[in-house]
Write a protein that holds these residues in place. Structure first.
Motif, PDB file in Angstrom:
ATOM      1  N   ASP A 246       4.232  -8.235  -1.174  1.00  0.00           N
ATOM      2  CA  ASP A 246       4.286  -7.435  -2.394  1.00  0.00           C
ATOM      3  C   ASP A 246       5.664  -6.773  -2.484  1.00  0.00           C
ATOM      4  O   ASP A 246       5.970  -5.871  -1.707  1.00  0.00           O
ATOM      5  N   PHE A 248       6.775  -4.675  -4.476  1.00  0.00           N
ATOM      6  CA  PHE A 248       6.717  -3.279  -4.896  1.00  0.00           C
ATOM      7  C   PHE A 248       6.284  -2.346  -3.769  1.00  0.00           C
ATOM      8  O   PHE A 248       6.253  -1.123  -3.935  1.00  0.00           O
ATOM      9  N   ALA A 254      10.309  -0.425  -5.654  1.00  0.00           N
ATOM     10  CA  ALA A 254       9.287   0.329  -6.371  1.00  0.00           C
ATOM     11  C   ALA A 254       9.893   1.362  -7.316  1.00  0.00           C
ATOM     12  O   ALA A 254       9.279   1.712  -8.333  1.00  0.00           O
ATOM     13  N   LYS A 262       5.680  -2.759 -12.632  1.00  0.00           N
ATOM     14  CA  LYS A 262       5.019  -3.821 -11.858  1.00  0.00           C
ATOM     15  C   LYS A 262       5.293  -5.187 -12.496  1.00  0.00           C
ATOM     16  O   LYS A 262       4.398  -6.041 -12.619  1.00  0.00           O
TER      17      LYS A 262
END
Length: 297
Positions: A246, A248, A254, A262
């Motif tokens: 992921d 993020f 992030a 996102k």
């Protein structure tokens, strides 16, 4: 020295020059056209795709591990990864010619293959529309199918032109950060002179990374400064350890506009970065993923 001997010497020199010129011409032809086109090894996914698109797959006896499309290519023996070739592995299939994408390697292995008795044709790569068309023509010429290659080149060129026009009306271009890898929390991103940079541009996006070429590790500060609107990554499949990473979860990513929204696009790596006949579709799919219904489909 008699006039007769002088004349003979001059005639000999002329004959020698003629022989050397002919040899040079034959050598040059050997670099662009295979004399025996019956047992070809293809190194580079886009090269293999082009051979199949030309309908000349019957000439292939082996391919490299990046040649995974079309599915029929997987039935051919695999001589290894294009950037980690073994001369012995490539030559073990007894090819009559080797078609290799530029940047195949390592250099030492390619040097050995170029010096072998098997003709070796290197196909240059540039990450733009012109580069795709040139690859088609070079592969077609090597296989002696110039007319078929020209027809394919014309068809692909028309589709590329149409694909590039999909985002003509979009004024606010998305900043795209292509991440090759996030292993160990380190961001390996794409700069200029890369396939990722090329496909982002063709799809109407802007590479969020400036100031370097190739793929390099980004500092957290550089990732924040890039201000990407979208993160682009390869869909490597479930068998890859980095498949479900992921982006993020990384604090720097992030904090970017892409992280806050996102906004993540994953696409098959060979499809996205191959720069072969399917790139027209990849441009379309990436443009739609970036801009949605604003794309003039």
């Amino acid at each position: 020295m008699s006039r007769l001997k002088l004349l003979m010497r001059r005639l000999g020199a002329v004959a020698l020059i003629a022989v050397l010129t002919a040899a040079s011409a034959n050598a040059e032809e050997g670099k662009t056209v295979f004399a025996d086109k019956s047992r070809i090894v293809s190194i580079g996914g886009s090269i293999t795709e082009i051979v199949f698109a030309l309908g000349e797959e019957g000439r292939l006896i082996a391919r490299d591990s990046t040649s995974i499309y079309p599915e029929a290519a997987l039935k051919l023996p695999d001589v290894g990864y294009m950037r980690a070739l073994s001369p012995e592995g490539v030559l073990s299939v007894n090819p009559s010619g080797i078609l290799a994408l530029a940047d195949s390697g390592p250099k030492e292995a390619v040097d050995v293959l170029k010096k072998a008795s098997v003709p070796f044709i290197e196909v240059p790569e540039t990450f733009d529309s012109e580069g795709i068309i040139e690859k088609i023509r070079i592969v077609g010429k090597a296989l002696g199918t110039d007319a078929k290659a020209e027809a394919l080149a014309d068809s692909v060129a028309a589709k590329l032109q149409a694909a590039e026009k999909l985002t003509d009306g979009i004024t606010e271009r998305k900043r795209v950060l292509f991440i090759l890898s996030l292993q160990g929390g380190k961001i390996l991103a794409s700069g200029s002179d890369t396939a990722a940079n090329g496909i982002i541009s063709l799809a109407g996006g802007v590479n969020a990374i400036e100031g370097f070429s190739g793929y390099k590790q980004l500092s957290d500060e550089a990732a924040l400064t890039a201000r990407p609107d979208v993160i682009l990554m390869m869909d490597r499949g479930g068998g890859d350890p980095s498949a479900n990473v992921d982006p993020f979860a990384h604090p720097a990513i992030a904090s970017t506009p892409a992280g806050q929204a996102k906004a993540l696009i994953r696409m098959d790596g060979q499809y996205l970065l191959g720069f072969g006949p399917r790139t027209t579709n990849a441009i379309h799919d990436l443009a739609v993923a970036l801009y949605g219904d604003r794309v003039k489909d």
